[in-house]
Design an enzyme around this catalytic site. Sequence first.
Site, PDB file in Angstrom:
ATOM      1  N   PRO A  67       0.874  -1.304   0.057  1.00 29.24           N
ATOM      2  CA  PRO A  67      -0.044  -0.084  -0.001  1.00 29.24           C
ATOM      3  C   PRO A  67       0.847   1.325   0.040  1.00 29.24           C
ATOM      4  O   PRO A  67       1.923   1.235   0.611  1.00 29.24           O
ATOM      5  CB  PRO A  67      -0.878  -0.180   1.324  1.00 29.24           C
ATOM      6  CG  PRO A  67      -0.741  -1.598   1.681  1.00 29.24           C
ATOM      7  CD  PRO A  67       0.469  -2.210   1.202  1.00 29.24           C
ATOM      8  N   CYS A  68       0.414   2.312  -0.761  1.00 34.63           N
ATOM      9  CA  CYS A  68       1.227   3.413  -0.736  1.00 34.63           C
ATOM     10  C   CYS A  68       0.404   4.790  -0.656  1.00 34.63           C
ATOM     11  O   CYS A  68       0.728   5.790  -0.932  1.00 34.63           O
ATOM     12  CB  CYS A  68       1.630   3.703  -1.974  1.00 34.63           C
ATOM     13  SG  CYS A  68       0.441   3.442  -3.533  1.00 34.63           S
ATOM     14  N   GLN A  69      -0.783   4.657   0.108  1.00 37.41           N
ATOM     15  CA  GLN A  69      -1.656   5.780   0.121  1.00 37.41           C
ATOM     16  C   GLN A  69      -1.082   6.890   1.137  1.00 37.41           C
ATOM     17  O   GLN A  69      -1.578   7.900   1.139  1.00 37.41           O
ATOM     18  CB  GLN A  69      -3.025   5.456   0.663  1.00 37.41           C
ATOM     19  CG  GLN A  69      -3.740   4.512  -0.175  1.00 37.41           C
ATOM     20  CD  GLN A  69      -3.699   3.122  -0.100  1.00 37.41           C
ATOM     21  OE1 GLN A  69      -2.539   2.572   0.396  1.00 37.41           O
ATOM     22  NE2 GLN A  69      -4.740   2.242  -0.362  1.00 37.41           N
ATOM     23  N   SER A  70      -0.434   6.515   2.091  1.00 35.57           N
ATOM     24  CA  SER A  70       0.190   7.317   3.177  1.00 35.57           C
ATOM     25  C   SER A  70       1.421   8.191   2.714  1.00 35.57           C
ATOM     26  O   SER A  70       1.897   9.034   3.318  1.00 35.57           O
ATOM     27  CB  SER A  70       0.715   6.348   4.180  1.00 35.57           C
ATOM     28  OG  SER A  70       1.724   5.669   3.985  1.00 35.57           O
ATOM     29  N   ASN A  81       3.155  -0.833  -7.834  1.00 35.40           N
ATOM     30  CA  ASN A  81       2.968   0.349  -6.929  1.00 35.40           C
ATOM     31  C   ASN A  81       2.252   1.430  -7.942  1.00 35.40           C
ATOM     32  O   ASN A  81       2.533   1.395  -9.216  1.00 35.40           O
ATOM     33  CB  ASN A  81       4.138   0.728  -6.253  1.00 35.40           C
ATOM     34  CG  ASN A  81       3.679   1.221  -4.677  1.00 35.40           C
ATOM     35  OD1 ASN A  81       2.725   2.065  -4.439  1.00 35.40           O
ATOM     36  ND2 ASN A  81       4.051   0.454  -3.573  1.00 35.40           N
TER      37      ASN A  81
END
Length: 659
Positions: A181-184, A220
Amino acid sequence: MQATWLLLKSGERFTENELADVGREVFRVAGSGSVRTLLELAESIGLVERQELEGECAWTLTEGGYEFRSLAHWRFWQNRLGSAFDNLFLGIDDLPENRPAIVDLFCGAGGLSLGFESAGFTACLAVDDDELACRSFKSNFPHCHVIQADVGNLTSILSKGGLAEFGIHPGRLWGIVGGPPCQSFSAIGERNPADSRSSLVHSFMDVVAELEPDFFVMENVPGVAKLGLISSSLDLLKMKSRSVGPPAVFIAASLPELTASSPREFVYDERKRKRAVAESIRSFRDEVEPSILEVGMCDAVVENAYNCLRRELQEHILVMYGTDSVRVLAALGGCMVDIAEIAIAECLVQLARSAEDADIMSMLSSLSNSNVPQEVLQATKRIKMDIEAACSANTFGDAKIGPFLQAALGAVNDKYEVSEPLLLNAAEFGDPQKRKRVFIVGINRSMGICPNRQAAAPRYARPVTAGEALDDLPDVDDCELLADDEMPSSLMGVPAGDFARAMRLVSIMPADKSVPRAGWNPFVVTGCKRTQHTAKVNERYAGLAEGAYDHIGRRARLARSKPSPTIRAGTKADKGSHTAARPIHYAHCRMTTVREGARLMGYPDWMVFHPTNWHGYWLVGNGVPRALGMYVANMVRALLCDWCDTTPGNSGTNEVPCP
């Protein structure tokens, strides 16, 4: 009707030639669209039987049936049936236990694993920290071991010697794949210790370094490759000083949870906390700007800006917390360096605006030697370090990567040849969706392979359109028989082309080695739950042209003749409960269903997701489109096969045949 499924659990009483004749008849009837004739053919094979229910003829599956040559599925066959059927059946070497094994980290519902299965690999172990993702993955990949765990804690679970517990015996592990996950992530990384997503790229690489497979593939969003790269130090300062910059987000996340004693409109709403921080920064800017323009950059101005921002934060945020002022003041007390960072960055941005020749690094150095509060000194040091890191870049071929990815790859650079970031668009490889993703491929240095090869599979000359993907699915609002999220497949129309035929298993895409699950029921289609819209919303959607954007609902309407825009996942409750912006159907005045979203991701109809729209679309939108994943898997497979062909007597670091 999924015609090929009718060959499942049959064959013991047929010779190969007889079965081939049955198969030809199935496809002939399926092409004619005669469901009743197809059911009668299935009855003659023994797959279904007729039952008289209330005077009407109904069809049901037979209880037993027959195994297909004692194998798990009709796609497997010990001997080829001829060129006309080569694409339908797979050899014994393609059985899951004979395929090269992979581990899927951050597996979700299994989109990337499906892409690799389509290229001839098999997922033997999958890991995700979300319970719903693990349950969905297990349903879609029943042969695979699934662990619900934080990948960052896997080193205590996984080791080279411990893989046998999950069915991966020594020498069988070929690759590790996954999409952390890379939303942050922000431009230089959000400093939020409560958000573990920031470090999961590092966790992925740590597992690769521990297990040392022949290859790894990390997927990603495109921004991860250049994360931290900036064109100038001023751009970095603007990012730091704006209300949604990393320090501001950290401050909002550090605030305590709101309680019932807080004003009702703020309770449990993370967005309101961020909005309060943003409002504080805007008020602080108005007060600081005059002093910068009059006095210029000096110690007193910076210290005054720091105190001003701290005061504004206290005033705005205390409004939300009411009687919980002690808790919020204590939380702000731990954010003083971050508050100082925003204040310094804003001072420098405003000064640069009025003085074009301002030397930012010189001013930061001067501030470092000044008599200012300790937190201001720490913030100054942090800004200098971030500017120095952001201005440096590692180069892979013609591509530059930012300091974040560069640091993550540090765990594997001594063991792997790493590709330059491969920026690919799913619409160019057979998926009906414009979805850009970056892939990082690493090959074990012991193999001596350069992974910068992108010619393993041809790109599609013409993208698959949303119409080709969805036209055979009926409007769920018109389906009176719809129960829960299931829809009778008898209500579906004739597939519009090869893509829809493959999704329904009426045919198989060329070179696709995926295997439909034996427990799949082809007589229903899942993921079809309705979304109830108000009359006002229906009217608004009715007036929206294909391809147009609904600014109120913030969602696009599909265009029948074009691929879909990127399918989004939304966020879960701990990240604000942002609903996925599901696109609006091109022909119907409603949002797309989970099944329609899955079609736009290239997922076949046998894949299942959560029965609720929210969780189902979250699982779909977080995945990797099937054809895109298959392209990358075939690229890796071609590299490994070339190595095997040119290195006699070797099969990588594994003891199983090359893929």
